[in-house]
Design a protein around this motif. Sequence first.
Motif, PDB file in Angstrom:
ATOM      1  N   ILE A 259       0.840  -1.141  -0.075  1.00  0.00           N
ATOM      2  CA  ILE A 259      -0.043  -0.102   0.045  1.00  0.00           C
ATOM      3  C   ILE A 259       0.912   1.463  -0.024  1.00  0.00           C
ATOM      4  O   ILE A 259       0.666   2.211  -0.762  1.00  0.00           O
ATOM      5  CB  ILE A 259      -0.918  -0.046   1.297  1.00  0.00           C
ATOM      6  N   TRP A 260       1.836   1.218   0.811  1.00  0.00           N
ATOM      7  CA  TRP A 260       2.767   2.304   0.814  1.00  0.00           C
ATOM      8  C   TRP A 260       3.374   2.791  -0.417  1.00  0.00           C
ATOM      9  O   TRP A 260       3.445   3.767  -1.088  1.00  0.00           O
ATOM     10  CB  TRP A 260       3.916   2.003   1.879  1.00  0.00           C
ATOM     11  N   MET A 261       3.904   1.455  -1.047  1.00  0.00           N
ATOM     12  CA  MET A 261       4.624   1.725  -2.369  1.00  0.00           C
ATOM     13  C   MET A 261       3.638   2.023  -3.728  1.00  0.00           C
ATOM     14  O   MET A 261       4.112   2.900  -4.404  1.00  0.00           O
ATOM     15  CB  MET A 261       5.307   0.481  -2.819  1.00  0.00           C
ATOM     16  N   LEU A 262       2.468   1.738  -3.490  1.00  0.00           N
ATOM     17  CA  LEU A 262       1.543   1.869  -4.732  1.00  0.00           C
ATOM     18  C   LEU A 262       0.915   3.441  -4.265  1.00  0.00           C
ATOM     19  O   LEU A 262       0.696   4.060  -5.436  1.00  0.00           O
ATOM     20  CB  LEU A 262       0.484   1.008  -4.639  1.00  0.00           C
ATOM     21  N   PHE A 263       0.690   3.861  -3.354  1.00  0.00           N
ATOM     22  CA  PHE A 263      -0.061   5.134  -3.225  1.00  0.00           C
ATOM     23  C   PHE A 263       0.830   6.317  -2.379  1.00  0.00           C
ATOM     24  O   PHE A 263       0.319   7.328  -2.669  1.00  0.00           O
ATOM     25  CB  PHE A 263      -1.408   4.907  -2.394  1.00  0.00           C
ATOM     26  N   LEU A 264       1.379   5.913  -1.398  1.00  0.00           N
ATOM     27  CA  LEU A 264       1.929   6.866  -0.598  1.00  0.00           C
ATOM     28  C   LEU A 264       3.324   7.405  -0.595  1.00  0.00           C
ATOM     29  O   LEU A 264       3.854   8.643  -0.264  1.00  0.00           O
ATOM     30  CB  LEU A 264       1.764   6.273   0.971  1.00  0.00           C
ATOM     31  N   ASP A 265       4.153   6.540  -1.343  1.00  0.00           N
ATOM     32  CA  ASP A 265       5.501   6.889  -1.586  1.00  0.00           C
ATOM     33  C   ASP A 265       5.836   7.774  -2.549  1.00  0.00           C
ATOM     34  O   ASP A 265       4.857   8.334  -3.557  1.00  0.00           O
ATOM     35  CB  ASP A 265       6.288   5.779  -2.141  1.00  0.00           C
ATOM     36  N   THR A 266       6.786   8.715  -2.505  1.00  0.00           N
ATOM     37  CA  THR A 266       7.115   9.583  -3.487  1.00  0.00           C
ATOM     38  C   THR A 266       7.406   9.315  -4.989  1.00  0.00           C
ATOM     39  O   THR A 266       7.230  10.000  -5.900  1.00  0.00           O
ATOM     40  CB  THR A 266       8.285  10.508  -3.199  1.00  0.00           C
ATOM     41  N   ASN A 267       7.622   7.981  -5.221  1.00  0.00           N
ATOM     42  CA  ASN A 267       8.068   7.376  -6.441  1.00  0.00           C
ATOM     43  C   ASN A 267       6.733   6.215  -6.435  1.00  0.00           C
ATOM     44  O   ASN A 267       7.023   5.389  -7.136  1.00  0.00           O
ATOM     45  CB  ASN A 267       9.258   6.577  -6.353  1.00  0.00           C
ATOM     46  N   SER A 268       5.655   6.627  -5.880  1.00  0.00           N
ATOM     47  CA  SER A 268       4.250   5.620  -6.217  1.00  0.00           C
ATOM     48  C   SER A 268       4.015   5.379  -7.704  1.00  0.00           C
ATOM     49  O   SER A 268       4.363   5.902  -8.433  1.00  0.00           O
ATOM     50  CB  SER A 268       3.219   6.028  -5.187  1.00  0.00           C
ATOM     51  N   TRP A 269       3.127   4.389  -7.657  1.00  0.00           N
ATOM     52  CA  TRP A 269       2.764   3.924  -9.189  1.00  0.00           C
ATOM     53  C   TRP A 269       1.849   4.904  -9.643  1.00  0.00           C
ATOM     54  O   TRP A 269       1.969   5.187 -10.821  1.00  0.00           O
ATOM     55  CB  TRP A 269       1.918   2.775  -8.666  1.00  0.00           C
ATOM     56  N   LEU A 270       1.027   5.648  -8.815  1.00  0.00           N
ATOM     57  CA  LEU A 270       0.180   6.896  -9.192  1.00  0.00           C
ATOM     58  C   LEU A 270       1.001   7.881  -9.927  1.00  0.00           C
ATOM     59  O   LEU A 270       0.784   8.389 -11.206  1.00  0.00           O
ATOM     60  CB  LEU A 270      -0.535   7.396  -8.375  1.00  0.00           C
ATOM     61  N   ILE A 271       2.090   8.295  -9.163  1.00  0.00           N
ATOM     62  CA  ILE A 271       3.016   9.163  -9.889  1.00  0.00           C
ATOM     63  C   ILE A 271       3.753   8.635 -11.170  1.00  0.00           C
ATOM     64  O   ILE A 271       3.765   9.514 -12.184  1.00  0.00           O
ATOM     65  CB  ILE A 271       3.996   9.685  -8.881  1.00  0.00           C
ATOM     66  N   HIS A 272       4.017   7.303 -11.190  1.00  0.00           N
ATOM     67  CA  HIS A 272       4.650   6.908 -12.427  1.00  0.00           C
ATOM     68  C   HIS A 272       3.792   6.845 -13.476  1.00  0.00           C
ATOM     69  O   HIS A 272       4.023   7.080 -14.805  1.00  0.00           O
ATOM     70  CB  HIS A 272       5.255   5.508 -12.006  1.00  0.00           C
ATOM     71  N   ARG A 273       2.566   6.701 -13.258  1.00  0.00           N
ATOM     72  CA  ARG A 273       1.303   6.535 -14.236  1.00  0.00           C
ATOM     73  C   ARG A 273       1.204   8.158 -15.013  1.00  0.00           C
ATOM     74  O   ARG A 273       1.017   8.247 -15.979  1.00  0.00           O
ATOM     75  CB  ARG A 273       0.119   6.124 -13.672  1.00  0.00           C
ATOM     76  N   GLU A 274       1.360   8.919 -14.045  1.00  0.00           N
ATOM     77  CA  GLU A 274       0.950  10.473 -14.616  1.00  0.00           C
ATOM     78  C   GLU A 274       2.265  10.737 -15.498  1.00  0.00           C
ATOM     79  O   GLU A 274       1.910  11.388 -16.455  1.00  0.00           O
ATOM     80  CB  GLU A 274       0.738  11.519 -13.202  1.00  0.00           C
ATOM     81  N   LEU A 275       3.455  10.368 -14.962  1.00  0.00           N
ATOM     82  CA  LEU A 275       4.550  10.689 -15.542  1.00  0.00           C
ATOM     83  C   LEU A 275       4.599  10.147 -17.132  1.00  0.00           C
ATOM     84  O   LEU A 275       4.944  10.546 -18.028  1.00  0.00           O
ATOM     85  CB  LEU A 275       5.776  10.315 -14.724  1.00  0.00           C
ATOM     86  N   ASP A 276       4.232   8.685 -17.175  1.00  0.00           N
ATOM     87  CA  ASP A 276       4.210   8.143 -18.151  1.00  0.00           C
ATOM     88  C   ASP A 276       3.322   8.544 -19.114  1.00  0.00           C
ATOM     89  O   ASP A 276       3.347   8.842 -20.511  1.00  0.00           O
ATOM     90  CB  ASP A 276       3.765   6.458 -18.074  1.00  0.00           C
ATOM     91  N   GLN A 277       2.163   9.270 -18.784  1.00  0.00           N
ATOM     92  CA  GLN A 277       1.021   9.784 -19.362  1.00  0.00           C
ATOM     93  C   GLN A 277       1.638  10.981 -20.211  1.00  0.00           C
ATOM     94  O   GLN A 277       1.261  11.412 -21.201  1.00  0.00           O
ATOM     95  CB  GLN A 277      -0.262   9.934 -18.912  1.00  0.00           C
ATOM     96  N   GLU A 278       2.375  11.868 -19.197  1.00  0.00           N
ATOM     97  CA  GLU A 278       2.997  13.081 -19.772  1.00  0.00           C
ATOM     98  C   GLU A 278       3.977  12.772 -20.635  1.00  0.00           C
ATOM     99  O   GLU A 278       4.283  13.597 -21.636  1.00  0.00           O
ATOM    100  CB  GLU A 278       3.739  13.579 -18.458  1.00  0.00           C
ATOM    101  N   ILE A 279       4.795  11.681 -20.730  1.00  0.00           N
ATOM    102  CA  ILE A 279       5.794  11.120 -21.787  1.00  0.00           C
ATOM    103  C   ILE A 279       5.048  10.857 -23.072  1.00  0.00           C
ATOM    104  O   ILE A 279       5.759  11.394 -24.139  1.00  0.00           O
ATOM    105  CB  ILE A 279       6.565  10.262 -21.094  1.00  0.00           C
ATOM    106  N   GLN A 280       3.875  10.370 -22.785  1.00  0.00           N
ATOM    107  CA  GLN A 280       3.316   9.772 -24.115  1.00  0.00           C
ATOM    108  C   GLN A 280       2.868  11.154 -24.864  1.00  0.00           C
ATOM    109  O   GLN A 280       2.966  11.336 -25.950  1.00  0.00           O
ATOM    110  CB  GLN A 280       2.083   8.966 -23.808  1.00  0.00           C
ATOM    111  N   GLU A 281       2.154  12.059 -24.148  1.00  0.00           N
ATOM    112  CA  GLU A 281       1.891  13.376 -24.631  1.00  0.00           C
ATOM    113  C   GLU A 281       2.722  14.075 -25.217  1.00  0.00           C
ATOM    114  O   GLU A 281       2.794  14.550 -26.519  1.00  0.00           O
ATOM    115  CB  GLU A 281       1.170  14.197 -23.461  1.00  0.00           C
ATOM    116  N   LEU A 282       4.061  14.155 -24.614  1.00  0.00           N
ATOM    117  CA  LEU A 282       5.073  14.621 -25.138  1.00  0.00           C
ATOM    118  C   LEU A 282       5.744  14.252 -26.574  1.00  0.00           C
ATOM    119  O   LEU A 282       6.028  14.794 -27.491  1.00  0.00           O
ATOM    120  CB  LEU A 282       6.408  15.065 -24.329  1.00  0.00           C
ATOM    121  N   ASN A 283       5.579  12.802 -26.519  1.00  0.00           N
ATOM    122  CA  ASN A 283       6.077  12.103 -27.495  1.00  0.00           C
ATOM    123  C   ASN A 283       5.071  12.585 -28.861  1.00  0.00           C
ATOM    124  O   ASN A 283       5.419  12.410 -29.798  1.00  0.00           O
ATOM    125  CB  ASN A 283       6.301  10.578 -27.582  1.00  0.00           C
TER     126      ASN A 283
END
Length: 119
Positions: A36-60
């Motif tokens: 739970i900590w790694m997926l939602f609460l950490d600074t490098n969480s899955w949610l943040i990675h998902r947002e960053l991946d979407q931003e990378i896709q948009e930039l590409n």
Amino acid sequence: MKLKQYFQKLKNKPALIPVFAIFLNKYVLIILLFVIWMLFLDTNSWLIHRELDQEIQELNDNKEYYIKEIIKDQNDIKILKDSNELEKFAREEYFMKRDDEEIYIIEYEDSVPKNENDD
């Protein structure tokens, strides 16, 4: 202390709910908390990675669009290096004329925007 005693009572009772008994294991609890900590609460969480991946896709996508536009503009520049094509472009796009000419712009009824206040 009360929480620890409560878990101890639940642990000592014969399996009220077998799945619940599994979740009372301290190793399972620690692993669940870690996940739970790694997926939602950490600074490098899955949610943040998902947002960053979407931003990378948009930039590409933007990169591909701008590369296509650059190629199109380069072709336009090659065409406009010819003086006849440059004159044609200026006449069509900017309604420029020679000194001894007159230009008449014909607008069709369906190409003129209508104001709603004219009713």
